[in-house]
Design an enzyme around this catalytic site. Structure first.
Site, PDB file in Angstrom:
ATOM      1  CB  SER A 210      -0.955  -0.042   1.200  1.00 32.53           C
ATOM      2  OG  SER A 210      -1.917   0.977   1.137  1.00 32.53           O
ATOM      3  CG  ASP A 373      -6.857  -2.479  -3.873  1.00 31.15           C
ATOM      4  OD1 ASP A 373      -7.475  -1.426  -3.626  1.00 31.15           O
ATOM      5  OD2 ASP A 373      -5.677  -2.664  -3.517  1.00 31.15           O
ATOM      6  CG  HIS A 405      -5.663  -2.136   0.049  1.00 30.81           C
ATOM      7  ND1 HIS A 405      -4.888  -1.706  -1.002  1.00 30.81           N
ATOM      8  CD2 HIS A 405      -5.114  -1.584   1.168  1.00 30.81           C
ATOM      9  CE1 HIS A 405      -3.917  -0.930  -0.552  1.00 30.81           C
ATOM     10  NE2 HIS A 405      -4.029  -0.841   0.761  1.00 30.81           N
TER      11      HIS A 405
END
Length: 569
Positions: A210, A373, A405
């Site tokens: 991320s 996502d 995610h």
């Protein structure tokens, strides 16, 4: 309420004590490893030593444990602590139940200094990131190992022969901060990388999730090309927010519960004070003049962040945006190392937020979704594919259907990809030290079921053969009791008597081991379960209320569009 709070603190103290014991054990294990290595290296056949590259985990937003210490003169409520020794503040679910979350928020907010252009903790609050270099605080977000983060990837790597805190390291940071306030962290990360390269005999592999992806892009561009070539084998990004995310705009309005039972609006107070949130606002070159917010008073593009944040009453957030928006030209800055860019697709992801009228602003936006996502928009996650035009190093891009995610961190195909990547690197290093294949390390594993390597339509392969044999460095075998938690010494890796075992089985067994450990921990953590069940009940009620509000909101938006259409005729 106070009794529950005291019980949760006692339970948390037990977790923290267990964590300290684990850290001491890991330290002595590392010292023993170094002693044995230094005293026995001359007696070993170095041609057959495993050459697995060192690995460093770099977390994203919310992806590391944080500890706090209090010495305050006042508190948000009478039941909030004013003085304490170090305790885990993130993640600590008993601190998140309604009422007590006000205590947590008052401790974890950041205060912006317009003169220094930096943020500080509130008076009487110290916050630290425990155990830099250790994997424990990034494998799980709770000391008692209940909420997994990098745990599945770590377990697979341990099965391949890695040792936690020796060849497998963690680089947690204060995820509330943006890169402009992380200079000390970058210095520590550089030193950790160099030490790991020296101890493993070659460049290291970074695995970032991320926000960790643009953070690493920033870090790597601080280094010289010679340093990158000498110290970095490659960067693996998982769900990388390379070009920011529209979700950051939504968080400023209504907060985000991180796909958990936590309440978005109560978390919002703290989240709005994080410079990292400003850092993750969408890249202007990816979104150009697209309308991202339709508020009761105006439409906002990414170029209108000043007006948007001021309408929300967040002038400090705009100052943070000014501080961070020039740190990294996301669309035109490549990391200049070999890059493996893996991300999920097929999950509705917010592309725009809308408000029918002022009564919904800003707490209840209507979300207009697009591809991604669930957190990172597709155009941001896929920005890495453009880096092949900006760097000479290879770039591999692979997407995974219907993977959100967080799920990418435990997706079996992702785990196999990472396992194959590091073992291919090990094989190349072994080949470089051996003139013929028969002198290579002894454990060769073939993939009997290669379906997981079938390329998606979007995958780009640059360099290397993805179907070569795999080298596994560990000789331990998996326990025959999959339902019982295993110790780290019980690796899942193949040995001489199981040389035909395939990578799929190795990963599946590692995943089963982590699942089993988490299940056993949940069973033992009575106070934690009590807090979770309370939050789950409240979350269920709140979700029902929110769904009804959003249904009415959408109906009003549709009526508004219909009126606008009628008036335009």
């Amino acid at each position: 309420m106070t009794q529950f709070h005291l019980q949760s603190r006692k339970w948390q103290s037990k977790c923290d004590a267990n964590m300290r014991r684990m850290a001491i054990t890991a330290l002595f294990s590392a010292l023993f490893f170094v002693f044995v290595f230094k005293t026995k290296v001359e007696a070993l056949d170095t041609a057959n030593l495993p050459q697995l590259p060192g690995v460093i985990f770099v977390p994203g937003d919310g992806g590391a444990q944080l500890q706090a210490r209090l010495h305050k003169n006042s508190s948000a409520h009478f039941f909030c602590y004013q003085n304490s020794d170090w305790f885990t503040s993130w993640l600590n679910l008993p601190e998140m139940v309604p009422g007590f979350i006000d205590c947590w928020t008052s401790n974890m907010v950041l205060e912006y200094n317009n003169s220094t252009r930096t943020t500080n903790n509130p008076a009487g609050v110290d916050v630290r990131v425990p155990n830099f270099g250790d994997t424990s605080t990034v494998e799980y977000l709770t000391p008692c190992r209940l909420y997994s983060y990098f745990a599945y990837i770590a377990e697979v790597l341990v099965a391949l022969g890695y040792q936690r805190n020796v060849t497998l390291r963690g680089a947690p940071f204060d995820f509330r901060k943006a890169p402009n306030e992380l200079s000390d962290y970058f210095s520590s990360l550089k030193l950790l990388t160099e030490e790991l390269r020296e101890s493993t005999g070659g460049p290291v592999v970074f695995i970032a999730h991320s926000m960790g992806a643009p953070l690493m892009n920033y870090f790597l561009n601080l280094q010289t090309q010679n340093w990158r070539k000498q110290n970095v084998e490659c960067l693996v990004s998982l769900a990388g927010a390379w070009g920011g995310s529209v979700k950051a705009i939504k968080v400023y309005a209504a907060g985000d519960n991180l796909n958990s039972v936590l309440n978005s609006l109560t978390l919002r107070t703290q989240q709005r004070t994080n410079p990292s949130l400003a850092f993750l606002l969408p890249d202007p070159e990816l979104w150009l003049d697209e309308v991202l917010v339709r508020s009761p008073t105006a439409n906002y593009t990414i170029k209108d962040m000043k007006q948007y944040l001021f309408e929300l009453g967040l002038p400090d957030a705009y100052e943070m945006y000014l501080d961070t928006r020039t740190l990294l030209n996301m669309s035109h800055t490549a990391p200049h190392v070999a890059l493996h860019c893996l991300y999920g697709v097929g999950i509705p992801t917010v592309e725009r937020i809308e408000f029918a009228n002022a009564k919904y602003f800003p707490d209840y936006p209507s979300l207009v979704n697009g591809p991604g996502d669930g957190t990172v928009n597709l155009r941001s996650a896929d920005l890495c594919s453009q880096y092949s035009k900006l760097q000479s190093e290879p770039v591999v891009v692979k997407s995974y259907n219907e993977t959100d995610h967080m799920a990418i961190l435990s997706h079996v195909d992702v785990l196999r990809y990472i396992a194959k990547l590091v073992t291919d690197i090990a094989q190349r290093r072994a080949d470089a030290r051996n003139s013929t294949v028969k002198n290579s390390p002894p454990f060769i594993v073939s993939i009997e079921n290669p379906d997981h390597e079938a390329k998606s339509s979007h995958e780009a392969e640059v360099g290397g053969n993805l179907r070569r044999p795999l080298y596994l460095g560990s000789q331990s075998s998996l326990s025959e009791k999959p339902n019982e938690p295993q110790s780290e010494s019980e690796n899942v890796a193949t040995g001489p008597n199981t040389s035909k075992a395939n990578l799929k089985d190795l990963v599946d067994k590692a995943v089963a081991k982590v699942d089993s450990e988490i299940k056993h921990k949940w069973f033992a953590a009575a106070d934690f379960k009590e807090a979770y069940e309370r939050l789950l009940q409240i979350h269920s009620i709140q979700k029902t209320i929110d769904q009804k509000i959003m249904y009415v909101h959408k109906m009003e938006l549709e009526m508004k569009r219909l009126r606008d259409t009628m008036m335009s005729l």
